[in-house]
Design a protein around this motif. Structure first.
Motif, PDB file in Angstrom:
ATOM      1  N   PRO A 109      -1.381  -4.916  11.001  1.00 39.18           N
ATOM      2  CA  PRO A 109       0.027  -4.748  10.627  1.00 39.18           C
ATOM      3  C   PRO A 109       0.776  -6.068  10.800  1.00 39.18           C
ATOM      4  O   PRO A 109       0.275  -6.990  11.438  1.00 39.18           O
ATOM      5  CB  PRO A 109       0.542  -3.681  11.597  1.00 39.18           C
ATOM      6  N   GLU A 110       1.964  -6.122  10.236  1.00 39.03           N
ATOM      7  CA  GLU A 110       2.745  -7.359  10.331  1.00 39.03           C
ATOM      8  C   GLU A 110       3.244  -7.568  11.759  1.00 39.03           C
ATOM      9  O   GLU A 110       3.054  -6.735  12.624  1.00 39.03           O
ATOM     10  CB  GLU A 110       3.961  -7.253   9.411  1.00 39.03           C
ATOM     11  N   GLY A 111       3.908  -8.655  11.945  1.00 39.26           N
ATOM     12  CA  GLY A 111       4.662  -8.850  13.178  1.00 39.26           C
ATOM     13  C   GLY A 111       3.862  -9.390  14.332  1.00 39.26           C
ATOM     14  O   GLY A 111       4.069  -8.997  15.477  1.00 39.26           O
ATOM     15  N   LEU A 142      -3.092   2.602  14.474  1.00 43.06           N
ATOM     16  CA  LEU A 142      -2.626   2.453  13.085  1.00 43.06           C
ATOM     17  C   LEU A 142      -2.378   3.807  12.426  1.00 43.06           C
ATOM     18  O   LEU A 142      -2.769   4.055  11.284  1.00 43.06           O
ATOM     19  CB  LEU A 142      -3.631   1.613  12.268  1.00 43.06           C
ATOM     20  N   GLY A 143      -1.760   4.689  13.188  1.00 43.39           N
ATOM     21  CA  GLY A 143      -1.305   5.947  12.617  1.00 43.39           C
ATOM     22  C   GLY A 143      -2.362   7.018  12.478  1.00 43.39           C
ATOM     23  O   GLY A 143      -2.089   8.066  11.875  1.00 43.39           O
ATOM     24  N   ARG A 183       0.827  -1.226   0.000  1.00 42.58           N
ATOM     25  CA  ARG A 183       0.000   0.000   0.000  1.00 42.58           C
ATOM     26  C   ARG A 183       0.854   1.266   0.000  1.00 42.58           C
ATOM     27  O   ARG A 183       0.610   2.215   0.746  1.00 42.58           O
ATOM     28  CB  ARG A 183      -0.951   0.026   1.207  1.00 42.58           C
ATOM     29  N   ARG A 206       7.433  -8.971  18.009  1.00 43.30           N
ATOM     30  CA  ARG A 206       6.000  -8.650  18.100  1.00 43.30           C
ATOM     31  C   ARG A 206       5.727  -7.311  18.793  1.00 43.30           C
ATOM     32  O   ARG A 206       4.637  -7.113  19.314  1.00 43.30           O
ATOM     33  CB  ARG A 206       5.194  -9.747  18.792  1.00 43.30           C
ATOM     34  N   PHE A 229       3.704   6.887  16.910  1.00 45.39           N
ATOM     35  CA  PHE A 229       3.575   7.787  15.770  1.00 45.39           C
ATOM     36  C   PHE A 229       4.939   8.127  15.181  1.00 45.39           C
ATOM     37  O   PHE A 229       5.134   8.139  13.966  1.00 45.39           O
ATOM     38  CB  PHE A 229       2.836   9.060  16.196  1.00 45.39           C
ATOM     39  N   ALA A 272       6.105  -2.941  14.549  1.00 38.45           N
ATOM     40  CA  ALA A 272       5.356  -3.540  13.438  1.00 38.45           C
ATOM     41  C   ALA A 272       4.852  -2.467  12.475  1.00 38.45           C
ATOM     42  O   ALA A 272       4.586  -2.749  11.313  1.00 38.45           O
ATOM     43  CB  ALA A 272       4.173  -4.350  13.980  1.00 38.45           C
ATOM     44  N   GLU A 273       4.717  -1.250  12.947  1.00 37.58           N
ATOM     45  CA  GLU A 273       4.232  -0.153  12.093  1.00 37.58           C
ATOM     46  C   GLU A 273       5.354   0.771  11.652  1.00 37.58           C
ATOM     47  O   GLU A 273       5.086   1.824  11.068  1.00 37.58           O
ATOM     48  CB  GLU A 273       3.189   0.667  12.839  1.00 37.58           C
ATOM     49  N   ARG A 295       6.227   5.248  13.264  1.00 34.35           N
ATOM     50  CA  ARG A 295       5.520   5.110  12.006  1.00 34.35           C
ATOM     51  C   ARG A 295       6.063   6.069  10.951  1.00 34.35           C
ATOM     52  O   ARG A 295       6.114   5.722   9.771  1.00 34.35           O
ATOM     53  CB  ARG A 295       4.037   5.369  12.269  1.00 34.35           C
ATOM     54  N   HIS A 296       6.448   7.268  11.386  1.00 36.28           N
ATOM     55  CA  HIS A 296       6.897   8.294  10.445  1.00 36.28           C
ATOM     56  C   HIS A 296       8.414   8.478  10.447  1.00 36.28           C
ATOM     57  O   HIS A 296       8.913   9.445   9.870  1.00 36.28           O
ATOM     58  CB  HIS A 296       6.184   9.615  10.739  1.00 36.28           C
ATOM     59  N   GLN A 320       0.732  -9.148  15.326  1.00 36.42           N
ATOM     60  CA  GLN A 320      -0.189  -8.262  16.039  1.00 36.42           C
ATOM     61  C   GLN A 320      -1.586  -8.866  16.103  1.00 36.42           C
ATOM     62  O   GLN A 320      -1.935  -9.719  15.290  1.00 36.42           O
ATOM     63  CB  GLN A 320      -0.241  -6.904  15.332  1.00 36.42           C
ATOM     64  N   PRO A 333      -1.905   6.709   7.224  1.00 31.43           N
ATOM     65  CA  PRO A 333      -2.769   5.542   7.146  1.00 31.43           C
ATOM     66  C   PRO A 333      -3.158   5.265   5.700  1.00 31.43           C
ATOM     67  O   PRO A 333      -3.416   6.181   4.945  1.00 31.43           O
ATOM     68  CB  PRO A 333      -4.009   5.940   7.970  1.00 31.43           C
ATOM     69  N   HIS A 339       5.423   2.988   8.295  1.00 28.58           N
ATOM     70  CA  HIS A 339       4.151   2.879   7.573  1.00 28.58           C
ATOM     71  C   HIS A 339       3.558   4.228   7.218  1.00 28.58           C
ATOM     72  O   HIS A 339       2.630   4.312   6.437  1.00 28.58           O
ATOM     73  CB  HIS A 339       3.136   2.060   8.376  1.00 28.58           C
ATOM     74  N   GLY A 340       4.035   5.295   7.790  1.00 27.73           N
ATOM     75  CA  GLY A 340       3.624   6.626   7.384  1.00 27.73           C
ATOM     76  C   GLY A 340       2.139   6.875   7.568  1.00 27.73           C
ATOM     77  O   GLY A 340       1.504   6.429   8.516  1.00 27.73           O
ATOM     78  N   ARG A 366     -12.495  -5.115   6.024  1.00 23.76           N
ATOM     79  CA  ARG A 366     -11.206  -5.623   5.559  1.00 23.76           C
ATOM     80  C   ARG A 366     -10.176  -5.692   6.676  1.00 23.76           C
ATOM     81  O   ARG A 366     -10.222  -4.931   7.645  1.00 23.76           O
ATOM     82  CB  ARG A 366     -10.679  -4.798   4.384  1.00 23.76           C
ATOM     83  N   ASP A 367      -9.306  -6.621   6.496  1.00 23.85           N
ATOM     84  CA  ASP A 367      -8.231  -6.898   7.444  1.00 23.85           C
ATOM     85  C   ASP A 367      -7.143  -5.828   7.279  1.00 23.85           C
ATOM     86  O   ASP A 367      -6.585  -5.678   6.193  1.00 23.85           O
ATOM     87  CB  ASP A 367      -7.667  -8.294   7.163  1.00 23.85           C
ATOM     88  N   VAL A 368      -6.848  -5.079   8.332  1.00 25.18           N
ATOM     89  CA  VAL A 368      -5.804  -4.050   8.274  1.00 25.18           C
ATOM     90  C   VAL A 368      -4.728  -4.323   9.326  1.00 25.18           C
ATOM     91  O   VAL A 368      -4.058  -3.403   9.800  1.00 25.18           O
ATOM     92  CB  VAL A 368      -6.407  -2.629   8.442  1.00 25.18           C
TER      93      VAL A 368
END
Lengths: 444, 124
Positions: free
Chosen positions: B25-27, B88-89, A89, A431, A307, A436-437, A310-311, B29, A443, A440-441, B21-23
């Protein structure tokens, strides 16, 4: 015809990843090599930050030619790259190096970019581009929605320090400020310009944040983003640097803006009277080169950590927990922690374990923080000052590299005995939800 | 790739709530599911609204429920006892709302979401 778009594009990558990438792109001897970087966007009004989350080298098996016109590879590989970018994405950036020949687009480079990137940009959720590295710079072209856009370009390599490649406008001894002459002797002549150009966000403007704001202003940081939703109360003035007897009820952001501008009226101050993670606070943080978190809750700390992770924004976090018993100080433990893309994060450590966060959430359910009877914690201005000063050292090192040596990035403070000791950083946790994010910047 | 290895909760929710939908993240979670367009009762708007669900401890624990930050009632207020949460940001709204869990009959993700959505039958 290139059109106007965001004024600046910044490729943001961990310094370890960039070193590895260059070792692949610039081997001694052998053929030219290229790679596709997978990127996620982190957008502000005037800048597109593309966060590198991974990369694929163009493999030998995909090559269909290599000569003095350049490298050519199969369309099948392009399809694979496109599929991977869609699943992530994000976007892609094609990158290769001309080494000592310099950063420029050859005829072949331009043809490849112009044939590949516009269709990619119509299919992908992010700006796409092509970058050519040279010994002393980088050339780049970017597309979004099928259209090429004009921009300034830089690569930010985030590690123990922040390096920008190429550096722009940071000639030594230019724009030196006389008041920083002694500081320049200590941390280097290029520090003045680097600090003037830097954007630092400070979240939480009371016990720790007020010290940090004051010192960063004296040190010459040119752009400060001040984030706090609270007004000054009388109980704050025992530790809030810059507050006056007649400030009760005044927004903390206003009080610190006053402090900053009294020291240096040229500082650009952005006031954000909001609490993380209000949307306005997050949008402001995205503009920062470094974030300093001086908050009084573990959940807030966790959200800032997440945050910034993520960025790909370096974070300096300070915290202090004082316990008293029968009116006597029982313990005063704190920490200064630096989080960069190459390091473990706060969530990797016991500091922000699930148990710690769950306990705080149980004690502070949604709506708690606005309640009149929210708990007040013990505080001492001088202990806050110790942590804040070391946090400022961390910011200075991130922006200038002045320390010239590896710093652990983790300090433990004991206010009872009076010690601030560097200690080993916890390893990355499997984990970890923040890791994990990473990168990802915005959303998707 | 469509439908391959999809989490059964996502498949179930898509039958009740369009485009779930499945969002995640990896790892390793916990499962995160986005419901992009859920109709809200009464004065709450905008409707349809986005809902984000997180499933730690499922099915013993009800899913965490986050509503689009923009959702407010007729007088422009968010649900009572709320807090902003970064998930998720993005900033989402979480609020306190109690209901019995697990339900008397077999727990399903749809039942959990409908239980949460009952909150919006209240005007404030």
């Amino acid at each position: 015809m290139a059109s106007a778009g965001p004024a600046r594009v910044e490729l943001r990558i961990g310094v370890g990843d960039f070193r590895l990438l260059r070792s692949v792109l610039e081997p001694s001897g052998g053929r030219e090599r290229a790679a596709f970087l997978f990127v996620r966007p982190s957008m502000t009004a005037d800048c597109v930050r593309l966060l590198v989350t991974g990369w694929w080298e163009v493999p030998d098996a995909a090559l269909i030619g290599h000569d003095d016109r350049g490298l050519r590879w199969s369309a099948d590989f392009n399809v694979q790259v496109l599929g991977e970018a869609i699943s992530r994405r994000g976007g892609v950036v094609l990158i290769h190096s001309h080494g000592a020949l310099g950063a420029y687009f050859s005829v072949t480079d331009s043809k490849v970019a112009a044939s590949l990137m516009p269709p990619f940009s119509r299919l992908l959720a992010s700006a796409v581009g092509s970058v050519v590295l040279g010994e002393k710079g980088a050339a780049a072209r970017f597309w979004v929605g099928g259209e090429e856009f004009v921009q300034r370009f830089g690569i930010a390599m985030i590690g123990e320090t922040i390096h920008t490649w190429p550096t722009v406008g940071l000639a030594e001894h230019s724009l030196e400020r006389r008041r920083l002459a002694r500081q320049n002797l200590a941390i280097g002549g290029t520090s003045d310009a680097a600090l003037r150009a830097a954007n630092v966000a400070i979240v939480g403007l009371c016990g720790g944040g007020s010290h940090v704001t004051q010192q960063l202003t004296h040190a010459g940081v040119g752009n400060l983003i001040l984030i706090d939703d609270q007004p000054v109360e009388d109980v704050n003035r025992g530790r809030m640097v810059g507050s006056r007897h007649d400030d009760d009820g005044r927004p903390k952001v206003d009080v610190l803006e006053r402090l900053v501008l009294a020291i240096d009226p040229s500082v650009v101050v952005v006031k954000v009277p909001a609490r993380v993670p209000a949307p306005s606070s997050l949008e402001a943080i995205k503009h920062a080169d470094v974030v300093v978190a001086c908050v009084d809750s573990f959940v807030a700390r966790e959200q800032i950590n997440s945050f910034c992770r993520r960025h790909l924004i370096p974070l300096v976090d300070i915290g202090l927990t004082i316990e008293s018993k029968n009116g006597q100080l029982a313990s005063a433990k704190g920490q200064v922690v630096v989080v960069t893309p190459d390091s473990s994060c706060l969530r990797c450590s016991p500091l922000l374990s699930d148990a710690v966060l769950d306990a705080e959430r149980a004690g502070r359910p949604p709506g708690y923080d606005s309640a009149l009877d929210a708990q007040a914690d013990p505080q001492v201005v001088s202990m806050n000052g110790v942590l804040a000063s070391e946090a400022v050292n961390c910011v200075l090192h991130l922006l200038t590299g002045y320390a010239g040596t590896t710093r652990t990035g983790w300090w433990a403070y004991d206010g009872q005995v009076g010690s601030l000791v560097p200690c080993a950083r916890p390893p990355r946790r499997l984990r970890c939800d923040a890791c994990a994010e990473q990168g990802h910047g915005d959303p998707g | 790739m469509d439908g391959v290895d999809e989490h059964p909760i996502v498949v179930e929710l898509r039958q009740s709530f369009r485009e779930a939908r499945d969002v995640t993240p990896e790892g390793g979670q916990p499962l995160y599911v986005l419901l992009p367009a859920v109709d809200l009762a009464g004065p709450w708007h905008p409707s349809p609204a986005r809902i984000l669900l997180r499933f730690p401890g499922w099915p013993d624990q009800r899913p965490d429920f986050f509503i689009d930050h923009a959702v407010v009632n007729a007088v422009g207020e968010p649900p009572r006892s709320n807090s902003d949460q970064l998930v998720l940001g993005e900033t989402w709204r979480q609020f306190s709302y109690g209901f019995a869990w697990p339900p008397a009959s077999a727990p399903t993700a749809t039942k959990a979401v409908l239980a949460w959505l009952a909150r919006f039958r209240e005007a404030f």
